[in-house]
Structure formats: structure tokens, C-alpha cells
Design a protein around this motif. Structure first.
Motif, PDB file in Angstrom:
ATOM      1  N   SER A 120       0.824  -1.202   0.000  1.00 59.21           N
ATOM      2  CA  SER A 120       0.000   0.000   0.000  1.00 59.21           C
ATOM      3  C   SER A 120       0.863   1.259   0.000  1.00 59.21           C
ATOM      4  O   SER A 120       2.071   1.217   0.240  1.00 59.21           O
ATOM      5  CB  SER A 120      -0.921   0.001   1.213  1.00 59.21           C
ATOM      6  N   LYS A 122       1.061   3.510   2.167  1.00 60.63           N
ATOM      7  CA  LYS A 122       1.640   3.789   3.475  1.00 60.63           C
ATOM      8  C   LYS A 122       2.567   2.686   3.976  1.00 60.63           C
ATOM      9  O   LYS A 122       2.898   2.616   5.162  1.00 60.63           O
ATOM     10  CB  LYS A 122       0.528   4.055   4.489  1.00 60.63           C
ATOM     11  N   TYR A 124       2.307  -0.827   3.885  1.00 57.82           N
ATOM     12  CA  TYR A 124       1.827  -2.124   4.356  1.00 57.82           C
ATOM     13  C   TYR A 124       1.840  -3.110   3.183  1.00 57.82           C
ATOM     14  O   TYR A 124       1.312  -2.814   2.107  1.00 57.82           O
ATOM     15  CB  TYR A 124       0.412  -2.011   4.926  1.00 57.82           C
ATOM     16  N   THR A 149      -7.593   0.488   4.212  1.00 61.76           N
ATOM     17  CA  THR A 149      -8.096   1.271   5.336  1.00 61.76           C
ATOM     18  C   THR A 149      -7.382   2.622   5.347  1.00 61.76           C
ATOM     19  O   THR A 149      -6.425   2.853   4.593  1.00 61.76           O
ATOM     20  CB  THR A 149      -7.855   0.554   6.676  1.00 61.76           C
ATOM     21  N   ASP A 150      -7.815   3.507   6.239  1.00 62.52           N
ATOM     22  CA  ASP A 150      -7.123   4.788   6.397  1.00 62.52           C
ATOM     23  C   ASP A 150      -5.679   4.569   6.840  1.00 62.52           C
ATOM     24  O   ASP A 150      -4.772   5.324   6.470  1.00 62.52           O
ATOM     25  CB  ASP A 150      -7.854   5.664   7.413  1.00 62.52           C
ATOM     26  N   LYS A 151      -5.460   3.533   7.636  1.00 67.50           N
ATOM     27  CA  LYS A 151      -4.105   3.249   8.129  1.00 67.50           C
ATOM     28  C   LYS A 151      -3.171   2.792   7.010  1.00 67.50           C
ATOM     29  O   LYS A 151      -2.004   3.189   6.968  1.00 67.50           O
ATOM     30  CB  LYS A 151      -4.167   2.186   9.226  1.00 67.50           C
ATOM     31  N   THR A 152      -3.675   1.968   6.096  1.00 65.98           N
ATOM     32  CA  THR A 152      -2.824   1.417   5.040  1.00 65.98           C
ATOM     33  C   THR A 152      -2.691   2.358   3.851  1.00 65.98           C
ATOM     34  O   THR A 152      -1.670   2.358   3.163  1.00 65.98           O
ATOM     35  CB  THR A 152      -3.388   0.086   4.525  1.00 65.98           C
ATOM     36  N   GLY A 153      -3.723   3.147   3.582  1.00 65.58           N
ATOM     37  CA  GLY A 153      -3.763   3.868   2.323  1.00 65.58           C
ATOM     38  C   GLY A 153      -4.120   2.917   1.202  1.00 65.58           C
ATOM     39  O   GLY A 153      -4.236   1.701   1.386  1.00 65.58           O
ATOM     40  N   GLN A 192      -4.751  -6.780   5.443  1.00 68.96           N
ATOM     41  CA  GLN A 192      -4.069  -5.522   5.138  1.00 68.96           C
ATOM     42  C   GLN A 192      -2.547  -5.632   5.193  1.00 68.96           C
ATOM     43  O   GLN A 192      -1.851  -4.648   4.930  1.00 68.96           O
ATOM     44  CB  GLN A 192      -4.527  -4.430   6.101  1.00 68.96           C
ATOM     45  N   THR A 195       3.751  -3.940   8.151  1.00 70.53           N
ATOM     46  CA  THR A 195       4.643  -2.878   7.692  1.00 70.53           C
ATOM     47  C   THR A 195       5.878  -3.478   7.021  1.00 70.53           C
ATOM     48  O   THR A 195       6.629  -4.229   7.641  1.00 70.53           O
ATOM     49  CB  THR A 195       5.086  -1.991   8.869  1.00 70.53           C
ATOM     50  N   ARG A 198       8.899   1.530   6.600  1.00 68.40           N
ATOM     51  CA  ARG A 198       8.529   2.587   7.536  1.00 68.40           C
ATOM     52  C   ARG A 198       8.794   3.942   6.874  1.00 68.40           C
ATOM     53  O   ARG A 198       9.915   4.222   6.450  1.00 68.40           O
ATOM     54  CB  ARG A 198       9.310   2.457   8.836  1.00 68.40           C
TER      55      ARG A 198
END
Length: 245
Positions: A120, A122, A124, A149-153, A192, A195, A198
Motif C-alpha cells: 500500500s 503507506k 503495508y 483502510t485509512d491506516k494502510t492507504g 491488510q 509494515t 517505515r
């Protein structure tokens, strides 16, 4: 470049083909022989619709198994034999039916004993065994391959890879890491990932390259590969049944 009076479209039996995929989900197959004599100014390879662009080009066989991945986490697996060979001057046909605001981010050729690597924006990522993706008819909506999700983009890209080799991830701000796929978690389709890169605030994954270590070994015999700094992945696996979409 003016088109010739007549250019046969079908490829001779056994000839390799160039496979094109666009951002809007169109797919095209052209015989490699159509690109035999390329002048300095280039040749027309595909008639793109206004606002569309190429996202992937692969060299393969006329009956290869293909997989397309989209930004919102959909994918479709179908055979290139469903795509009729076309001349260089022709456009493509629908490879995947996209939902509103979705677009293609990757297309690749499926090989035996390989995995789909998705990552993703972000950072992930995960590996998923390709037997989780049943063959479908070209032009469908496909199956879910990544839980966005918002966390993964959204999904940055998807590519076919084999364990034991490496990937290089490059961010928009010019940061690059290299890590072995053996360190990336193998998970089901509707997950999802973990990481794998980073990132600093406001930075995102821009590009991913697959590194075949067999080729690397030939180029630098005896070379030793280090770990990629800034990556993290677990060895968890998932074998639970999954819904179809």
C-alpha cells in the motif's frame, strides 16, 4: 506514423506477445514481431483513450495466466487467450470492470509456485498464494485482494514474486530499501498486511522493483546481501477460507 494498408492481427503459433494494461483497466495483446523494426522516432504501440495511460507492459505467451490489481484492492485472474491479438494501431479491450474512483496499479504474469505481493501507499505489504485467486472471465469485477483502510492507504502496486528473492521499495521522497521476500508475511486475500517500509510523515511508496537473486548472483558472485533497514514483517500465515469478494 501512418498505419500500413493491412497488418494481420493474429500472432503465428508459438510466437511471444507483448501484453499491455492501462490505468482504466484495458488489456491488449500484440505479437512481438510487430515491433521487430523500431525506428529512432519510435513506433505506435497502442491507441490509448483520452485520459488513459499505460500502467504495465509484459512480454509473455499468448495463453499466459494474468492478474490485474487495482488501487482499491480488487484483482482479477484470467487467461491471455481470452484477449485476441491486435495490431499495434488498435486500442485495448476491458480486462477488469472498475468501480467508481478505482484504477489499475499493476498487471503481471502468473508463474507456478509464485505469490502475489501487494503493498500500500503507506508501506503495508503481504504475500498471498496465487491459488487463492480462482480464474475468472476477462472483464469482471474480480476478487478482493487487499483490505484498504485509512491506516494502510490505497494499494500502490501488485506484482508476482517467488520466495527467496528480494524486493526494492522506493518512496516519493527518494528513500529506498531492499528486503528479502522470506521476511514478508504470507496472508490471505482480505487482509491488510504488515509494515514492510517505515515512512516519514507525508511520504508514500512510489515504486516497487522485484529483484531476482539468481540474476544478482551471476552479476556479483560471492556477494553478500544485507538486511533492509526500516522494514518489518512477520512470518505469520493464514489458511482460513475466504469469501469470494
Amino acid at each position: 506514423e501512418p498505419p500500413p494498408a493491412a497488418e494481420p492481427e493474429e500472432a503465428p503459433p508459438g510466437e511471444r506477445c507483448v501484453l499491455f494494461c492501462t490505468r482504466r483497466g484495458e488489456i491488449k495483446k500484440s505479437p512481438l514481431s510487430r515491433f521487430r523494426n523500431i525506428r529512432g522516432s519510435g513506433l505506435i504501440a497502442m491507441d490509448l483513450e483520452k485520459g488513459d495511460e499505460l500502467v504495465a507492459v509484459k512480454l509473455g505467451k499468448a495463453d499466459d495466466a494474468l492478474i490485474i490489481v487495482t488501487e482499491r484492492g480488487q484483482s482479477i485472474h484470467f487467461s491471455a487467450s481470452e484477449v485476441r491479438a491486435r495490431s499495434r494501431y488498435a486500442g485495448g479491450i476491458r480486462g477488469i470492470r472498475l468501480q467508481p474512483e478505482d484504477r489499475v496499479v499493476g498487471m503481471d504474469i502468473i508463474h507456478p509456485d509464485s505469490y502475489l505481493f501487494t503493498v500500500s501507499l503507506k508501506g503495508y505489504g503481504k504475500l498471498t498464494t496465487l491459488n487463492r485467486y480462482r480464474p475468472q472471465r476477462r472483464g469482471g469485477k474480480g476478487l478482493r485482494t487487499f483490505r484498504v483502510t485509512d491506516k494502510t492507504g490505497r494499494v500502490a502496486t501488485g506484482l508476482v514474486a517467488q520466495p527467496g528473492h528480494d524486493i526494492m521499495l522506493i518512496s516519493e521522497k527518494g528513500i529506498v530499501i531492499r528486503t528479502t521476500l522470506d521476511e514478508v508475511s504470507v496472508q490471505g486475500r482480505i487482509t491488510q498486511g504488515v509494515t514492510v517500509m517505515r515512512l516519514e510523515p507525508e511520504d508514500v511508496v512510489a515504486s516497487v522493483a522485484y529483484v531476482d537473486n539468481r540474476a544478482s548472483a551471476r552479476e556479483a558472485p560471492g556477494g553478500k546481501k544485507g538486511r533492509a533497514k526500516g522494514s518489518a514483517a512477520s512470518g505469520e500465515s493464514e489458511d482460513k477460507p475466504e469469501p469470494e469478494s
